[in-house]
Design an enzyme around this catalytic site. Structure first.
Site, PDB file in Angstrom:
ATOM      1  CD  GLU A   1      -9.020  -3.018  -0.539  1.00 39.74           C
ATOM      2  OE1 GLU A   1      -9.784  -3.118   0.443  1.00 39.74           O
ATOM      3  OE2 GLU A   1      -8.052  -3.777  -0.730  1.00 39.74           O
TER       4      GLU A   1
ATOM      5  CG  ASP B   1      -1.739  -1.248   1.353  1.00 39.46           C
ATOM      6  OD1 ASP B   1      -2.281  -1.708   0.333  1.00 39.46           O
ATOM      7  OD2 ASP B   1      -1.813  -1.796   2.472  1.00 39.46           O
TER       8      ASP B   1
END
Length: 318
Positions: A217, A43
């Site tokens: 997401e 991420d």
């Protein structure tokens, strides 16, 4: 569900930072994505500060809350740095600190938006921390999380965007797949200091395709050629079903239309589960930072970079 981040450098910030980032290769010199951190660094969020790149990532088994690395260019070499957030806010417990986002403020300070486990609700929620330098250490602020819709599964994957008029916004996802409800990507205006909200949230996009596996997401929002381009990830983060898609809109609040084909998936990149992306603006072209699965058991996701090309407001990594 692990977050993704993301996180976007702003349309206005891109102009100010463009001269500080090395140029992207030309289309004729296009190359495969490069693995620049070959250990767990999922991420990734990347910011530019005084000509240096700083990357932040979800915590890992190596310890600490927010992994940090720095480099002079997207291609590296990247050097691991100290934990950027040694202490969490009093509302959070350690061990589940996901998808940090760092944004430079007009006064020269930096705000970090981090996802952690809220001890009151036992959901993932988003808090804030501040630092005078991009490497930290960041100090948590506020008596509780900034956003924590517990009945909607909580909130993860914060990212920032500043529109052409200088108005700052936060994007995030309600963690609906944790409780069996829709996962929406929301947009909400921030106060000028980035530490609280100045408006109500707006729904931008949700999961509505079979291949998305019940969730979307990791939002990243940029503006190109007059359109707003919203990148997102979908699927299961731990295997080859994870992918990066995008949607475009003529206005900040939509409506957003998803692309017919993903920007990146396992098949078109040869990288297992490419996602959790962030856009790095460059002098002569943008870069995309993202993670890919290096090992499924144990789960290890390394950081890749690749030139990001544009045909108007249509992105590609070919």
């Amino acid at each position: 569900m692990s977050p993704s981040a993301r996180r976007s450098l702003t349309a206005a910030g891109a102009l100010a930072l463009a001269a500080l980032v090395p140029t992207a290769p030309t289309a004729q010199a296009a190359a495969a994505p490069q693995l620049v951190i070959d250990t767990d660094f999922p991420d990734p969020d990347v910011v530019v500060a005084d000509g240096e790149l700083w990357a932040y990532a979800t915590n890992s088994s190596a310890g600490g809350n927010v992994q940090t690395a720095s480099a002079a260019s997207p291609e590296g070499p990247w050097t691991r740095q100290a934990d950027a957030l040694p202490e969490l806010g009093d509302w959070a417990r350690t061990g589940l600190t996901w998808a940090p986002e760092v944004a430079a403020q007009p006064d020269g300070t930096y705000v970090m938006y981090y996802t952690a486990r809220d001890t009151a609700s036992e959901r993932q929620c988003i808090g804030t921390a501040v630092s005078d330098t991009p490497g930290g250490p960041f100090t948590p602020v506020g008596e509780g999380p900034l956003v924590c819709p517990a009945d909607e599964g909580g909130a993860i994957d914060a990212t920032t965007f500043t529109d052409d008029d200088g108005t700052p916004y936060l994007l995030y996802k309600n963690d609906g797949n944790a409780v069996g409800v829709d996962t929406w990507i929301y947009l909400q205006q921030l106060t000028p200091d980035g530490l609280s909200f100045a408006g109500d949230r707006v729904e931008l996009l949700k999961q509505d395709r079979p291949e998305e596996g019940g969730l979307i997401e990791a939002p990243t929002l940029v503006k190109r050629d007059g359109d707003y381009v919203l990148f997102y990830s979908a699927g299961f983060y731990g295997d080859g079903s994870y992918f990066t898609g995008y949607a475009t809109a003529p206005a900040l609040t939509g409506p957003f239309t998803k692309s017919d084909e993903p920007l990146m998936n396992t098949d078109n990149t040869g990288i297992v589960g490419p996602g959790g992306q962030d856009v790095i603006p460059g002098k002569d072209g943008d870069w995309l930072a993202f993670h890919g699965v290096l090992s499924e058991d144990p789960l290890v996701r390394g950081m890749y970079v690749t030139p990001l090309r544009w045909d108007g407001s249509t992105p590609s990594v070919d």
